[in-house]
Write a protein that holds these residues in place. Sequence first.
Motif, PDB file in Angstrom:
ATOM      1  N   UNK A  81       0.809  -1.217   0.000  1.00  0.00           N
ATOM      2  CA  UNK A  81       0.000   0.000   0.000  1.00  0.00           C
ATOM      3  C   UNK A  81       0.848   1.275   0.000  1.00  0.00           C
ATOM      4  N   UNK A  82       1.890   1.372   0.827  1.00  0.00           N
ATOM      5  CA  UNK A  82       2.671   2.621   0.864  1.00  0.00           C
ATOM      6  C   UNK A  82       3.413   2.942  -0.436  1.00  0.00           C
ATOM      7  N   UNK A  83       3.464   2.025  -1.367  1.00  0.00           N
ATOM      8  CA  UNK A  83       4.181   2.271  -2.630  1.00  0.00           C
ATOM      9  C   UNK A  83       3.351   3.054  -3.641  1.00  0.00           C
ATOM     10  N   UNK A  84       2.071   3.192  -3.368  1.00  0.00           N
ATOM     11  CA  UNK A  84       1.173   3.740  -4.380  1.00  0.00           C
ATOM     12  C   UNK A  84       0.407   4.954  -3.898  1.00  0.00           C
ATOM     13  N   UNK A  85       0.230   5.915  -4.819  1.00  0.00           N
ATOM     14  CA  UNK A  85      -0.752   6.949  -4.588  1.00  0.00           C
ATOM     15  C   UNK A  85      -2.139   6.337  -4.637  1.00  0.00           C
ATOM     16  N   UNK A  86      -3.124   7.108  -4.189  1.00  0.00           N
ATOM     17  CA  UNK A  86      -4.487   6.613  -4.169  1.00  0.00           C
ATOM     18  C   UNK A  86      -5.441   7.713  -4.618  1.00  0.00           C
ATOM     19  N   UNK A  87      -6.591   7.292  -5.124  1.00  0.00           N
ATOM     20  CA  UNK A  87      -7.574   8.218  -5.658  1.00  0.00           C
ATOM     21  C   UNK A  87      -8.978   7.863  -5.180  1.00  0.00           C
ATOM     22  N   UNK A  88      -9.826   8.862  -5.154  1.00  0.00           N
ATOM     23  CA  UNK A  88     -11.267   8.663  -5.079  1.00  0.00           C
ATOM     24  C   UNK A  88     -11.851   9.206  -6.387  1.00  0.00           C
ATOM     25  N   UNK A 124      -6.159  -0.082 -10.403  1.00  0.00           N
ATOM     26  CA  UNK A 124      -7.139  -1.014  -9.845  1.00  0.00           C
ATOM     27  C   UNK A 124      -8.194  -0.243  -9.047  1.00  0.00           C
ATOM     28  N   UNK A 125      -9.448  -0.649  -9.228  1.00  0.00           N
ATOM     29  CA  UNK A 125     -10.579   0.045  -8.623  1.00  0.00           C
ATOM     30  C   UNK A 125     -11.365  -0.919  -7.730  1.00  0.00           C
ATOM     31  N   UNK A 126     -11.927  -0.368  -6.642  1.00  0.00           N
ATOM     32  CA  UNK A 126     -12.849  -1.158  -5.845  1.00  0.00           C
ATOM     33  C   UNK A 126     -14.205  -1.236  -6.522  1.00  0.00           C
ATOM     34  N   UNK A 127     -15.155  -1.814  -5.822  1.00  0.00           N
ATOM     35  CA  UNK A 127     -16.504  -1.957  -6.363  1.00  0.00           C
ATOM     36  C   UNK A 127     -17.368  -0.731  -6.095  1.00  0.00           C
ATOM     37  N   UNK A 128     -16.896   0.146  -5.239  1.00  0.00           N
ATOM     38  CA  UNK A 128     -17.613   1.384  -4.991  1.00  0.00           C
ATOM     39  C   UNK A 128     -18.532   1.319  -3.788  1.00  0.00           C
ATOM     40  N   UNK A 129     -18.793   2.486  -3.209  1.00  0.00           N
ATOM     41  CA  UNK A 129     -19.759   2.621  -2.128  1.00  0.00           C
ATOM     42  C   UNK A 129     -20.689   3.777  -2.484  1.00  0.00           C
ATOM     43  N   UNK A 158     -21.785   6.955  -6.858  1.00  0.00           N
ATOM     44  CA  UNK A 158     -21.019   5.780  -6.428  1.00  0.00           C
ATOM     45  C   UNK A 158     -19.570   6.234  -6.322  1.00  0.00           C
ATOM     46  N   UNK A 159     -18.968   6.043  -5.176  1.00  0.00           N
ATOM     47  CA  UNK A 159     -17.602   6.501  -4.934  1.00  0.00           C
ATOM     48  C   UNK A 159     -16.659   5.298  -4.988  1.00  0.00           C
ATOM     49  N   UNK A 160     -15.697   5.393  -5.902  1.00  0.00           N
ATOM     50  CA  UNK A 160     -14.696   4.348  -6.058  1.00  0.00           C
ATOM     51  C   UNK A 160     -13.377   4.758  -5.398  1.00  0.00           C
ATOM     52  N   UNK A 161     -12.805   3.830  -4.695  1.00  0.00           N
ATOM     53  CA  UNK A 161     -11.422   3.925  -4.242  1.00  0.00           C
ATOM     54  C   UNK A 161     -10.573   3.289  -5.338  1.00  0.00           C
ATOM     55  N   UNK A 162      -9.489   3.934  -5.718  1.00  0.00           N
ATOM     56  CA  UNK A 162      -8.690   3.403  -6.812  1.00  0.00           C
ATOM     57  C   UNK A 162      -7.210   3.575  -6.520  1.00  0.00           C
ATOM     58  N   UNK A 163      -6.482   2.500  -6.644  1.00  0.00           N
ATOM     59  CA  UNK A 163      -5.025   2.552  -6.496  1.00  0.00           C
ATOM     60  C   UNK A 163      -4.431   3.294  -7.678  1.00  0.00           C
ATOM     61  N   UNK A 164      -3.335   3.999  -7.445  1.00  0.00           N
ATOM     62  CA  UNK A 164      -2.672   4.660  -8.559  1.00  0.00           C
ATOM     63  C   UNK A 164      -1.548   3.788  -9.104  1.00  0.00           C
ATOM     64  N   UNK A 165      -1.355   3.899 -10.395  1.00  0.00           N
ATOM     65  CA  UNK A 165      -0.278   3.165 -11.052  1.00  0.00           C
ATOM     66  C   UNK A 165       1.081   3.634 -10.545  1.00  0.00           C
TER      67      UNK A 165
END
Lengths: 112, 120
Positions: free
Chosen positions: B29-36, B109-114, B93-100
């Motif tokens: 996890x600490x290797x990647x940026x993250x997005x909503x 990669x994206x979650x299924x959303x909330x 629908x809000x997706x959490x998404x890992x950054x490349x």
Amino acid sequence: DIVMTQTPLSLSATPGQPASISCRSSQSLLHSDGKTLLFWYLQKPGQSPQLLVYEVSNRFSGVPDRFSGSGSGTDFTLRISRVEAEDVGVYYCMQSIQVPHSFGQGTRLEIK
Amino acid sequence: EVQLVESGGGVVRPGESLRLSCVASGFTFPDHGMNWVRQSVGKGLEWVAGIVWNGGTTDYTDSVKGRFTISRDNAKNSLYLQMNSLSAEDTALYYCARDYYGLFLAPDYWGQGTLVTVSP
């Protein structure tokens, strides 16, 4: 803000035939480090988006080689060399050279 | 296998707050940026917020600046989105998404959303 414009907005393709989607940005996506920050995504029906292509032309892990991206500056194209049934969905281009990152309106691909 | 599991969505009234969470697994996890990223029903995708690998830099789309706060806890492999002063326009629908990358440039990669619904 950078506006991303995709054409066409819908596309009906024949299995085994090629298809292409264009994406135009309102500003150049060429970063000073030489990267061009243009990405392509596919959202299949009922699923979350998936990354297809990064930095214009690099296929993401596991993406079939029938998908290819090209372009530079402000004009970009995603090509599918031979459309398959599993390619249906909505395709989006996205820029991330400037915040807010922005997506195109989406192009819906259906199979004839 | 990369997994992103969002939670915290629900139905709230205008002006109320909500905190979304996303738990990551299957990668460092600490290797990647993250997005909503959010998507209104039947609509396109809208990038909402991003955070770099160590939380040191964040940014937002204009419509949520001053109301939303993105944060992360690398020890818990978790991403958060604190949403205040919610309005009907935030319904999505809000997706959490890992950054490349280690920054926030390209969700891979994206979650299924909330689902967040703001309604009187």
